[in-house]
Design a protein around this motif. Structure first.
Motif, mmCIF file in Angstrom:
data_model
loop_
_atom_site.group_PDB
_atom_site.id
_atom_site.type_symbol
_atom_site.label_atom_id
_atom_site.label_comp_id
_atom_site.label_asym_id
_atom_site.label_seq_id
_atom_site.Cartn_x
_atom_site.Cartn_y
_atom_site.Cartn_z
ATOM 1 N N LEU A 120 1.515 -1.033 0.410
ATOM 2 C CA LEU A 120 0.096 -0.204 -0.581
ATOM 3 C C LEU A 120 0.885 1.158 -0.221
ATOM 4 O O LEU A 120 2.372 1.501 0.658
ATOM 5 C CB LEU A 120 -0.971 0.236 1.184
ATOM 6 C CG LEU A 120 -1.968 -0.805 1.494
ATOM 7 C CD1 LEU A 120 -3.126 -1.216 2.319
ATOM 8 C CD2 LEU A 120 -2.768 -1.126 -0.031
ATOM 9 N N HIS A 121 -0.099 2.069 -0.817
ATOM 10 C CA HIS A 121 0.446 3.759 -0.720
ATOM 11 C C HIS A 121 -0.450 4.084 -0.968
ATOM 12 O O HIS A 121 -0.961 3.983 0.432
ATOM 13 C CB HIS A 121 2.067 3.658 -2.160
ATOM 14 C CG HIS A 121 2.699 5.228 -1.510
ATOM 15 N ND1 HIS A 121 2.283 6.258 -2.605
ATOM 16 C CD2 HIS A 121 4.241 5.228 -1.224
ATOM 17 C CE1 HIS A 121 2.916 7.102 -2.236
ATOM 18 N NE2 HIS A 121 4.058 6.782 -1.567
ATOM 19 N N ASP A 122 -0.673 5.315 -2.041
ATOM 20 C CA ASP A 122 -2.137 6.201 -2.093
ATOM 21 C C ASP A 122 -2.693 4.343 -2.525
ATOM 22 O O ASP A 122 -2.531 3.878 -3.471
ATOM 23 C CB ASP A 122 -1.397 7.044 -2.935
ATOM 24 C CG ASP A 122 -0.658 8.235 -1.755
ATOM 25 O OD1 ASP A 122 -0.835 8.289 -0.872
ATOM 26 O OD2 ASP A 122 -0.577 8.940 -2.595
ATOM 27 N N PHE A 123 -3.847 4.749 -2.387
ATOM 28 C CA PHE A 123 -4.853 3.140 -2.503
ATOM 29 C C PHE A 123 -6.012 3.841 -2.475
ATOM 30 O O PHE A 123 -6.313 4.631 -1.771
ATOM 31 C CB PHE A 123 -4.441 1.929 -1.699
ATOM 32 C CG PHE A 123 -4.727 2.598 -0.337
ATOM 33 C CD1 PHE A 123 -6.531 1.735 0.052
ATOM 34 C CD2 PHE A 123 -4.059 2.838 0.338
ATOM 35 C CE1 PHE A 123 -6.501 1.467 1.263
ATOM 36 C CE2 PHE A 123 -4.278 2.507 1.977
ATOM 37 C CZ PHE A 123 -5.580 2.095 2.524
ATOM 38 N N ALA A 124 -6.819 3.117 -3.082
ATOM 39 C CA ALA A 124 -8.379 3.231 -3.013
ATOM 40 C C ALA A 124 -8.887 1.730 -3.282
ATOM 41 O O ALA A 124 -8.320 0.874 -3.847
ATOM 42 C CB ALA A 124 -9.319 3.787 -4.836
ATOM 43 N N VAL A 125 -10.167 1.357 -2.497
ATOM 44 C CA VAL A 125 -11.018 0.620 -1.828
ATOM 45 C C VAL A 125 -12.166 0.994 -2.672
ATOM 46 O O VAL A 125 -13.146 1.928 -2.825
ATOM 47 C CB VAL A 125 -11.072 0.195 -0.713
ATOM 48 C CG1 VAL A 125 -12.152 -0.927 -0.156
ATOM 49 C CG2 VAL A 125 -9.690 -0.096 -0.069
#
Length: 353
Positions: free
Chosen positions: A121-126
């Motif tokens: 994970l770094h910048d992530f979207a769920v």
């Protein structure tokens, strides 16, 4: 008082705050599978189990018992605010007054899966791929935005026996943008623990994915090292500039270096023909980022660039040359401005890879 409690992916991952909330409760309401999972923690309490699809009923029951003066706990797996009961209860509460609610956060599926996979994970979207309440057009719009922004993407509820189209459509969108070798983490939970795999995007078998699976799709920088999925953040690794690199950049700054392919060099091609030799010595060394092919020679603790051809591509050189002269005014800047140099590297990796 209603406490909406996240019990995490497994009972071993429950927080102390969640345990305390359950201990203080008198009535516990939840999906039957979740209440059975923590049955031994609920002795002496009134347990109300409801099936999937009865979330609104659970919310109404919780409010009713709370208004009667009971201490109520409504449980959700993972975190109750991530596709859980917190959203439902707050929505239903809109028609009531005098109801107190507290959300007790829990370990989410994406955090649990990421820990098993390594450090993806770094910048992530769920994104949930369930189209039971959400139109497919909305899901596709969100996937498109996330992949174009280069987020790591975590997919919840990816596929069931009858609901296969959302995952299929999501992968079509992703495969138009991400490289075939992009790592995809697969974490499937069950009664015997969790099955963890990492496969390239082009090798992902949709048939192996079900409702108990969480998928994590890497971004431009994500790589696999020793069986772990890693997305680097760009930290500076201490080093001393090699004397040959120092000599090279003295010439570079004075305009004496070769641009393009240096076929007269006795080592040409040091990688593969044709190659751009403008940066014979990489200005970002050591980047410590395996996403472009570099790696550690572990026994020597030396960063090797032998498998990284990115710095020798024409579009890479063009991108770097656009900003490097403003950053590199003297050889010492290779160390003094390393943070800015690594940010330039990330910018150019994204635009060229």
């Amino acid at each position: 008082m209603i406490k909406i409690v996240g019990i995490g992916p497994r009972r071993e991952d429950m927080t102390l705050r969640a345990l305390k909330a359950l201990e203080e409760s008198e009535v516990v309401i939840g999906y039957g599978g979740y209440t059975r999972q923590i049955k031994d923690l609920l002795e002496g309490k009134q347990i109300i189990s409801k099936g999937m699809g009865q979330e609104v009923d659970r919310a109404e029951l919780a409010i009713d018992y709370s208004k009667k003066g009971f201490k109520v706990a409504v449980i959700s797996s993972g975190d109750p605010g991530v596709y859980g009961m917190a959203n439902v209860i707050h929505q239903v509460m809109g028609k009531y007054s005098g109801v107190e609610v507290e959300v007790i956060p829990g370990v989410t599926a994406v955090n649990y899966s990421a820990a098993l996979l390594g450090a993806p994970l770094h910048d992530f979207a769920v994104i949930s791929l369930s189209d039971i309440l959400t139109p497919l057009s909305e899901i596709k719009r969100k996937v498109t935005a996330a992949v174009e922004a280069d987020f790591i993407i975590a997919f919840y509820n990816p596929r069931s026996k009858r609901r296969t189209e959302p995952l299929n459509e999501a992968l079509k969108i992703i495969r138009k943008v991400r490289k075939p070798q992009t790592p995809v983490g697969i974490v499937k939970t069950g009664g015997n623990g969790s099955e963890v795999r990492i496969v390239p995007l082009d090798k992902l078998d949709e048939e192996s994915v079900d409702m108990n699976t969480t998928l994590l799709v890497g971004n431009t920088f994500t790589y696999v090292d020793d069986g772990k999925m890693v997305t680097p953040r760009g930290y500076i690794l201490p080093y001393s500039t090699h004397p040959l690199a120092d000599e090279f950049y003295q010439k570079y700054l004075s305009g004496e270096c070769n641009e393009g392919s240096n076929t007269a060099c006795e080592y040409y091609p040091c990688h593969s023909h044709p190659q751009n030799c403008t940066f014979c010595y990489c200005p970002f060394y050591p980047c410590g980022d395996s996403s472009t092919g570099g790696h550690w020679i572990k026994e020597k603790k030396v960063w090797s660039c032998d498998e990284c051809t990115w710095i020798h591509q024409d579009d890479t050189v063009e991108c770097i040359q656009g900003k490097l002269p403003k950053l590199l005014e003297k050889v010492e800047d290779l160390q003094d401005k390393k943070k800015e140099l690594l940010k330039l590297r990330r910018e150019c990796v994204y635009s060229t890879k």
